[in-house]
Motif scaffolding. Structure first.
Motif: not given
Ligand code: GAL
Length: 391
Positions: A193-194, A257-259, A275-282, A287-290
């Motif tokens: 996926a990456v 998180p975007a990196s 996923i909650a942490a990633l979205t919680g971090a903005g 745009q979530l990574p796999p």
């Protein structure tokens, strides 16, 4: 969720939802008023006299018993599961196992225990099953290594043990999926996926769970050979989604998180926390990574359809639970369990895991009736389902 009599998933209950009584064996507390320490021995004697023709369900009728004895005289099978925070145990493993036992042996009784991730509680539950003189124990350990002594205790009381889903040294039998393969499939899916170099986080399962080490080893075998770089790794003490969220949130204090190119989460519960942490971090949900997972939990399948989680591993629990029930009945019948292979010296039934991505939800979990389109495509997911061709 409950399972209909045909074993198919239907709906997700909250913890207060009563379980369908027709899936349960007779209440073990009823009909178990007379302890028969030699019940197993009596059954085997009958078997010998009957020149090897033994029916588990009827065997104990021959062993006599007082008027208080259970009407059926069937065998008693203990099922001991490790926790209930992961949906599979109460929603699939238990009802599927119980339904199969009921089908194969309507007179058999089931003693069910859930340890709620508490090792001490599970040891007490094993003691309780031993003191109730069950005929066979199906044990999914909280702590795989420590459970070797629980197995020894049961065997000392002449109770054979099937290690269920997690390996226990010294068990009479073991059944699971190919857990190293699970990790390899998760790792390979993430690498694909990456599609190149990038930084990832890794969240593994509980160090007490022998499967977790196998998932981790399998995943590392692929990830370490790829261009991915593990910038943070965590062995989650009890598989808890909350821990996964808290740990990831901490990581995101120092990592943008975007990196992140991706996140390896060993199971769906943890994937939800990540996923909650990633979205919680903005990070916006689109745009979530796999992010990987395992268990094909309903919430994970919905996230996959919605593009928030990349993949999960579907383990057809029906095959595992029903196989364990068949093995338990074979044992009660004094028969060898058929078609085993060797796993670390224990005769084993090992099943194949299946990768699920948005591309094959219909061909896997839906085709198997593990989840129906109605289960997945609630109002919130209607658009995503239509886009995925699921509605
Ligand atoms: C493992 C099991 C997984 C998952 C996990 C969390 O041992 O194989 O399917 O449920 O535990 O409890």
């Amino acid at each position: 969720m409950y399972l209909s009599l045909d074993g198919n998933a239907r709906a997700v209950p909250d913890s207060s939802t009563p379980r369908p009584s027709d899936l349960r064996g007779p209440d073990p507390k009823e009909g178990f008023t007379v302890h028969q320490p030699n019940r197993r021995a009596a059954a085997f004697t009958v078997a010998a006299l009957a020149a090897g023709v033994l029916a588990a369900c009827g065997a104990n009728e021959e062993s006599g018993g007082g008027s208080d004895e259970t009407a059926s005289g069937g065998a008693t099978i203990a099922l001991l599961l490790p926790e209930s925070a992961t949906a599979r145990y109460e929603a699939f493993d238990r009802p599927l196992f119980e339904a199969k036992i009921q089908e194969l042996c309507p007179d058999c009784e089931i003693e069910y225990f859930n340890a709620d991730q508490d090792e001490t509680k599970q040891a007490e539950q094993v003691d309780s099953a031993i003191s109730q003189n069950v005929d066979v124990m199906v044990l999914d350990p909280v702590n795989g290594v420590a459970a070797a002594s629980l197995v020894a205790d049961a065997q000392a009381a002449d109770i054979p043990v099937i290690a269920y889903d997690r390996f226990i040294e010294g068990a009479d039998y073991y059944t699971s999926f190919d857990n190293e393969r699970v990790g390899e499939l998760q790792g390979q899916a993430l690498v694909d996926a990456v599609g190149g170099a990038g930084d990832i986080l890794m969240l593994n399962g509980s160090p007490d769970d022998p499967n977790a080490a196998q998932f981790k080893a399998g995943a590392h075998s692929v990830i370490d050979a790829s261009e991915l770089t593990v910038v943070g790794e965590y062995d989650n003490p009890d598989w808890s989604p909350d821990n996964a969220q808290a740990w990831t949130t901490d990581q995101l204090d120092t990592i943008d998180p975007a990196s992140l190119a991706g996140v390896y989460a060993a199971n769906d519960g943890q994937a939800g926390g990540v996923i909650a942490a990633l979205t919680g971090a903005g990070l916006p949900a689109d745009q979530l990574p796999p992010v990987t997972g395992q268990d094909a939990e309903l919430a994970a399948i919905q996230r996959i359809v919605a593009g928030e989680q990349y993949m999960t591993i579907y383990k057809p629990i029906k095959v595992e639970a029903e196989g364990a029930a068949e093995a338990a009945i074979s044992i009660v019948n004094g028969e060898e369990v058929a078609d085993t292979t060797d796993f670390q010296g224990v005769p084993s039934l090992i099943h194949d895991p299946i990768v699920v991505t948005a591309d094959n939800v219909a061909d896997t979990v839906v085709a198997d009736d593990f989840w129906t389109v109605d289960d997945i495509c609630t109002d919130e997911y209607a658009d995503a389902c239509a886009a995925a061709g699921l509605s």
